[in-house]
Design an enzyme around this catalytic site. Structure first.
Site, short mmCIF file in Angstrom:
data_model
loop_
_atom_site.label_atom_id
_atom_site.label_comp_id
_atom_site.label_asym_id
_atom_site.label_seq_id
_atom_site.Cartn_x
_atom_site.Cartn_y
_atom_site.Cartn_z
CE LYS A 18 -1.76 1.53 4.04
NZ LYS A 18 -1.46 2.93 4.40
CG ASN A 19 2.35 2.55 3.53
OD1 ASN A 19 1.17 2.83 3.26
ND2 ASN A 19 2.75 2.28 4.75
CB CYS A 112 -4.97 10.41 10.71
SG CYS A 112 -3.49 9.71 11.42
NE ARG A 117 0.18 10.65 9.58
CZ ARG A 117 -0.38 9.53 9.15
NH1 ARG A 117 -1.26 8.89 9.87
NH2 ARG A 117 -0.08 9.04 7.97
CB ILE A 119 1.77 18.74 5.90
CG1 ILE A 119 0.92 20.00 5.96
CG2 ILE A 119 0.90 17.49 5.82
CD1 ILE A 119 0.12 20.26 4.68
CG ASP A 120 5.93 20.63 10.48
OD1 ASP A 120 5.32 19.55 10.37
OD2 ASP A 120 6.90 20.77 11.24
CG ASP A 302 3.38 1.31 9.55
OD1 ASP A 302 3.59 1.49 8.34
OD2 ASP A 302 2.99 2.21 10.31
NE ARG A 394 -6.72 4.13 5.62
CZ ARG A 394 -5.79 4.49 6.52
NH1 ARG A 394 -6.04 4.39 7.80
NH2 ARG A 394 -4.63 4.95 6.12
C1 EPZ Z 1 4.03 6.92 6.30
O1 EPZ Z 1 3.21 7.89 6.91
C2 EPZ Z 1 3.17 5.67 6.19
N1 EPZ Z 1 2.00 5.96 5.35
C3 EPZ Z 1 2.71 5.22 7.58
O2 EPZ Z 1 1.99 4.02 7.43
C4 EPZ Z 1 3.95 4.95 8.42
O3 EPZ Z 1 3.53 4.61 9.73
C5 EPZ Z 1 4.83 6.20 8.47
O4 EPZ Z 1 5.17 6.60 7.12
C6 EPZ Z 1 6.13 5.96 9.22
O5 EPZ Z 1 6.83 4.91 8.63
C7 EPZ Z 1 2.14 5.91 4.00
O6 EPZ Z 1 3.21 5.65 3.48
C8 EPZ Z 1 0.91 6.16 3.20
P1 EPZ Z 1 5.94 10.40 8.42
P2 EPZ Z 1 3.70 9.43 6.94
O7 EPZ Z 1 5.79 11.63 7.58
O8 EPZ Z 1 4.39 9.76 5.68
C9 EPZ Z 1 5.55 13.66 11.89
C10 EPZ Z 1 0.23 2.55 7.74
O9 EPZ Z 1 -0.10 1.97 8.77
N2 EPZ Z 1 5.57 14.66 10.81
O10 EPZ Z 1 7.23 9.62 8.36
O11 EPZ Z 1 2.56 10.26 7.37
C11 EPZ Z 1 4.26 12.84 11.86
O12 EPZ Z 1 3.24 13.51 12.59
C12 EPZ Z 1 0.59 4.01 7.77
O13 EPZ Z 1 0.36 2.03 6.60
C13 EPZ Z 1 5.64 16.00 11.14
O14 EPZ Z 1 5.65 16.37 12.32
O15 EPZ Z 1 4.77 9.36 8.13
C14 EPZ Z 1 4.67 11.55 12.54
O16 EPZ Z 1 4.61 11.74 13.95
C15 EPZ Z 1 0.30 4.60 9.13
N3 EPZ Z 1 5.65 16.93 10.15
C16 EPZ Z 1 6.14 11.39 12.13
O17 EPZ Z 1 6.58 12.69 11.68
C17 EPZ Z 1 5.64 16.59 8.82
O18 EPZ Z 1 5.67 17.48 7.95
C18 EPZ Z 1 6.32 10.37 11.01
O19 EPZ Z 1 5.57 10.83 9.92
C19 EPZ Z 1 5.58 15.22 8.50
C20 EPZ Z 1 5.55 14.26 9.51
#
Ligand code: EPZ
Length: 417
Positions: A18-19, A112, A117, A119-120, A302, A394
């Site tokens: 999926k990812n 979520c 989550r 996006i900064d 995950d 999902r």
């Molecule tokens: C991806 O999410 C995956 N989703 C997640 O899988 C996975 O848990 C995660 O990476 C970590 O490996 C997809 O690939 C679709 P991050 P993502 O940006 O990109 C913080 C599943 O179960 N953050 O690495 O959202 C964020 O809040 C899903 O398949 C910021 O603060 O993960 C989190 O605490 C769940 N600011 C941490 O970083 C930002 O701009 C990791 O987020 C971006 C992220």
């Protein structure tokens, strides 16, 4: 509906990741002509991504596990609120739409179930490449008044999504982008491999620094999505918690390298081969003294809920530390309701293994939390009912059918409010 207590045994072919499929579907937007993606998993998040592509003006058709995307003329650069809300990770379309059209309007992705989550990091990185943002009415308006250009970017945290958005924005930007502290997840390498197959010039993916040389155009290609390593860990866990044995076909042991040591610490015996992985579980799992989730190649967040379910019935005390997401212990209440002894304090969860869990009626809280409840039900004595299966759908294709295939007493009823 699950009747627990049966050791599972059999062979599983993993569906596509999926990812990996989600960012690659977004990346297809950047390519002229037709892109054909094989081994695409049939998941609600993938269907939502196809709906976004169609809304933007692509012809997007999914037959079985093959998605064909044809980007003729994009008729919109807006991803509407309804479609943004359907899929948590739709922010990944920001980079692709910008890379293709130079402007994009998306609704601010809501938090979520795992926490805010934000996006900064995405916005900060894209700003360095010439993107201007304005927020009004929950909508994020993005423009590139003087075009997209390469930049030197340092991510404060190796965010998977931010790394993907930088890749998607940089491949058609003018000049070179150097991304430091990039995420190293295998899905990043799969995305970069797809983009290279379309003509992109990317190096260093899977390492800490990724270099992208912008090119003028990309041409759609025929690509096969990598197997889903998290689904793989989930099914290994199902065999482990029931004292069974399972053979995962079409899986590479390499992407699982960060969880195999923890699996072996529970007493499972693993026999990796080039294209398959056998697991033989002990009669009773052993506790794992410390599990700390970290960015790849650390222990994947995950897999945290899945291991928590397994360790709930292990012999001994395990300490889990969730360092990636703010709020990723929402599955604990359900496991405790089934008899688990888990104490959570901030990022730490202390799991004191019990001999066996007992079945109960529980509701999935999020994708991997729901998977943890299914595993707990498979290992428990008696009946377990898991509701809110939309979370599972999902990320897992026909999970109950896959588990039935290795001997689980599990079926899905229609009433799932
Ligand atoms: C991806 O999410 C995956 N989703 C997640 O899988 C996975 O848990 C995660 O990476 C970590 O490996 C997809 O690939 C679709 P991050 P993502 O940006 O990109 C913080 C599943 O179960 N953050 O690495 O959202 C964020 O809040 C899903 O398949 C910021 O603060 O993960 C989190 O605490 C769940 N600011 C941490 O970083 C930002 O701009 C990791 O987020 C971006 C992220």
């Amino acid at each position: 509906m699950i009747e627990g207590g049966t050791p599972l045994e059999g062979e599983i072919f993993l569906h596509g990741a999926k990812n990996s499929a989600l960012p690659i579907l977004a990346a297809a937007l950047l390519c002229d002509g037709e892109t054909v993606l094989e081994n695409c998993p049939r998941l609600t998040d993938v269907f939502a991504a196809c709906r976004i592509l169609t809304h933007l003006g692509c012809r997007c058709v999914m037959r079985e596990h093959c998605v064909t995307v044809d980007v003729q003329t994009l008729k919109s650069h807006t991803v509407p609120e309804t479609l943004m809300q359907e899929m948590r990770s739709s922010i990944i379309f920001l980079g692709a739409v910008l890379g293709r059209t130079g402007s994009c309007r998306v609704s601010y992705p809501g938090g979520c179930e795992l926490g805010p989550r934000p996006i900064d990091m995405h916005l900060e990185a894209l700003r360095k490449m010439g993107v201007h943002f304005s927020v009004c009415g929950g909508q994020l308006d993005c423009t590139v008044p003087s075009g997209l250009h390469g930049a030197r970017i340092h991510l404060p945290f190796p965010s998977v999504g931010a790394t993907e958005n930088v890749l998607l924005t940089a491949v058609l930007a003018s000049g070179r982008t150097v991304l430091h502290n990039a995420a190293r997840e295998p899905e990043i390498v799969d995305l970069a491999s797809f983009l290279r197959s379309c003509g992109a010039r990317i190096s260093g993916d899977g390492e800490g620094t990724i270099i992208i040389e912008g090119v003028k155009k990309l041409t759609g290609s025929h690509y096969t999505i990598m197997p889903d390593r998290i689904a793989g860990i989930t099914y290994l866990g199902a065999a482990a918690i029931t004292g069974g044995t399972v053979c995962l076909r079409n899986v590479h042991a390499k992407p699982l390298e960060n969880v195999l040591p923890a699996l072996e610490q529970t007493g499972c015996r693993l026999y990796p081969e080039p294209d398959r992985l056998h697991l033989l579980a002990p009669r009773r799992l052993r506790a794992v003294s410390s599990i700390r989730t970290m960015p790849h190649p650390g222990f994947p967040t995950d897999a945290q809920a899945i291991f928590m379910a397994m360790l709930s019935v292990a012999d001994g005390v395990s300490v889990i530390e969730e360092n990636i997401f703010e709020n990723r212990y929402r599955h604990v209440d359900a496991l405790v309701k089934m008899g688990a002894k888990i104490h959570v304090s901030g990022r730490i969860a202390v799991v004191t293994g019990v001999r066996t869990l007992s079945g109960a009626a529980v509701a999935a809280t999020d994708l991997r939390g729901g998977a943890a409840m299914v595993l707990a039900g498979l290992g428990a004595q008696g009946k377990t009912e898991v509701r809110q299966l939309a979370h599972l759908d999902r990320g897992y294709e026909a999970m109950e059918t896959v588990l039935q295939g290795i001997g689980a007493h599990i079926y899905r009823t229609e009433t799932d409010e």
